[in-house]
Design an enzyme around this catalytic site. Sequence first.
Site, PDB file in Angstrom:
ATOM      1  N   LYS A  78       0.852  -1.201   0.000  1.00  0.00           N
ATOM      2  CA  LYS A  78       0.000   0.000   0.000  1.00  0.00           C
ATOM      3  C   LYS A  78       0.881   1.243   0.000  1.00  0.00           C
ATOM      4  CE  LYS A  78      -3.873   1.927   2.680  1.00  0.00           C
ATOM      5  NZ  LYS A  78      -4.777   1.707   3.817  1.00  0.00           N
ATOM      6  N   SER A 153      -9.659   1.840   2.786  1.00  0.00           N
ATOM      7  CA  SER A 153      -8.769   2.599   1.936  1.00  0.00           C
ATOM      8  C   SER A 153      -7.761   1.741   1.170  1.00  0.00           C
ATOM      9  CB  SER A 153      -8.012   3.632   2.771  1.00  0.00           C
ATOM     10  OG  SER A 153      -7.225   2.979   3.751  1.00  0.00           O
ATOM     11  N   SER A 177      -9.870  -0.850   6.921  1.00  0.00           N
ATOM     12  CA  SER A 177      -9.310  -0.689   5.577  1.00  0.00           C
ATOM     13  C   SER A 177      -8.601  -1.890   4.990  1.00  0.00           C
ATOM     14  CB  SER A 177      -8.353   0.492   5.548  1.00  0.00           C
ATOM     15  OG  SER A 177      -9.106   1.640   5.352  1.00  0.00           O
TER      16      SER A 177
END
Length: 485
Positions: A78, A153, A177
């Site tokens: 990420k 996210s 997330s």
Amino acid sequence: MDFSNLTATQCVNQFASGEVTATALVQSCLHQIQQNDPSLNSFIRTSDSALPIAQALDIKRAAGKPLGPLAGLPIAIKDGICTAGLKTTAGSRMLEEFVPVDDATTVKRLVEADAIVIGKTNMDEFAMGSSTEHSHFGISKNPWNHQYVPGGSSGGSASCVAAGLTPASIGSDTGGSIRQPASFCGVTGLKPTYGRVSRFGLIAFASSLDQIGPMARSAEDCALITSVISGHDPKDSTSAKNDIPDFLATLNQPLKGLRIGICKQHFEEGLDSEINDSVKAAIQVLKNLGAVITEISMPHTPYAVAAYYVIAPCEASSNLARFDGVRYTHRTEGVKDLAEMYCQTRAEGFGNEVKKRIMLGTYALSSGYYDAYYLKASKVRRMIKQDYDTAFESVDLILGPTTPTPAFQIGEHSQNPLAMYLADIYTVSANLSGVPAISIPCGISNRGLPIGLQLQARSFDEATLLQTAHQFQMETDWHTRRPNQ
Ligand code: GLN
């Protein structure tokens, strides 16, 4: 050669046995990304060093040198997690050109275990969001249906695994997330206990809630990766010194006698009926495996979203104060003085969702309002934690849906942020109380979208979560379903 169906465990085993080279694995991922990512947008960038690292690994293996536990595994990270020498943006214009000097501890441990960082994945700006619609680098798509969001996210980290671009990825979870995008995309995602995995090098959103974890095709793969990234780190004062159990060793233990609590507040108003049915069917599978199911009550569950959306913005408003145009990257041009430079830089560098949260947090922390909002929310947080403590006196795990609905359409919640916030109802409590939680696929909706099931355990009992998820996956094939690209 196309290796896009291999699990992380298969990649590692096949590389170790010489069936496949690391170079071939990396080339396959890069090829998949090149073919499919222009429409998915799950990556912000790929790493130029992935191929040379794979080649070096092939030489190392040929020379008979010892290999790390993740040798040959291509893994996506990420973009809110620092990678030395590779841009790390947190999905923000503010950090568009930021190149960290250090790897995050998680990345360092992956690299030391001979995993290969393949690229950086798209995310909501500073991890604020549930859809990856708030990224400066464009919206990511759900590989099951491009009209739908992949969740957020860590939407990029979920969609790239679901689409077969990479066998595994790393996400971060502040309020869901990892688990929510895992459930929207039909992959397995684990949020470890707060403190289990170092946060050093994770660009902070809300420090008392943030946790890094793996996303992959199976619980077994998550166990493999969690073993590598867990453990105390002197660079993170909140990282725990607890021993790391052998997560792989307990995967095959039977579930007989395991006590699973079904929280009645998770099945009340607002839950989609298809999700209800899939989760109920999953309960039956676990019952057949010998688990003992009981209904429990966690009475403060309905207040979790409200508490989270006070605490998280408060912490964010403080954490994001460091992005001032002096340090790090984006700085506005042509201003007359320092004050204007600060204001203009932040006005340009942050997107709307981030600005909204900074304002909410600053307001809630301001004198006169602190007691009414932050202090109150902290008290509610304590009560939610007490609900868990009480529940874990009589059960070993808590089972329920990961999300109230399957993936929603792109743009569906853009006029109604509250609806988006409410979608976090089942995930935020684990962050508020620090317990570990996993999302695993347990169904497909009539519209062809994945459905996820959440299991939560006592702090530092990831082993039972992974074991239960693995046993479920041995009985079902939901985790092996793939979207038709
Ligand atoms: N959806 C939640 C939020 O917007 C959680 C995000 C996260 O876990 N990073 O804050």
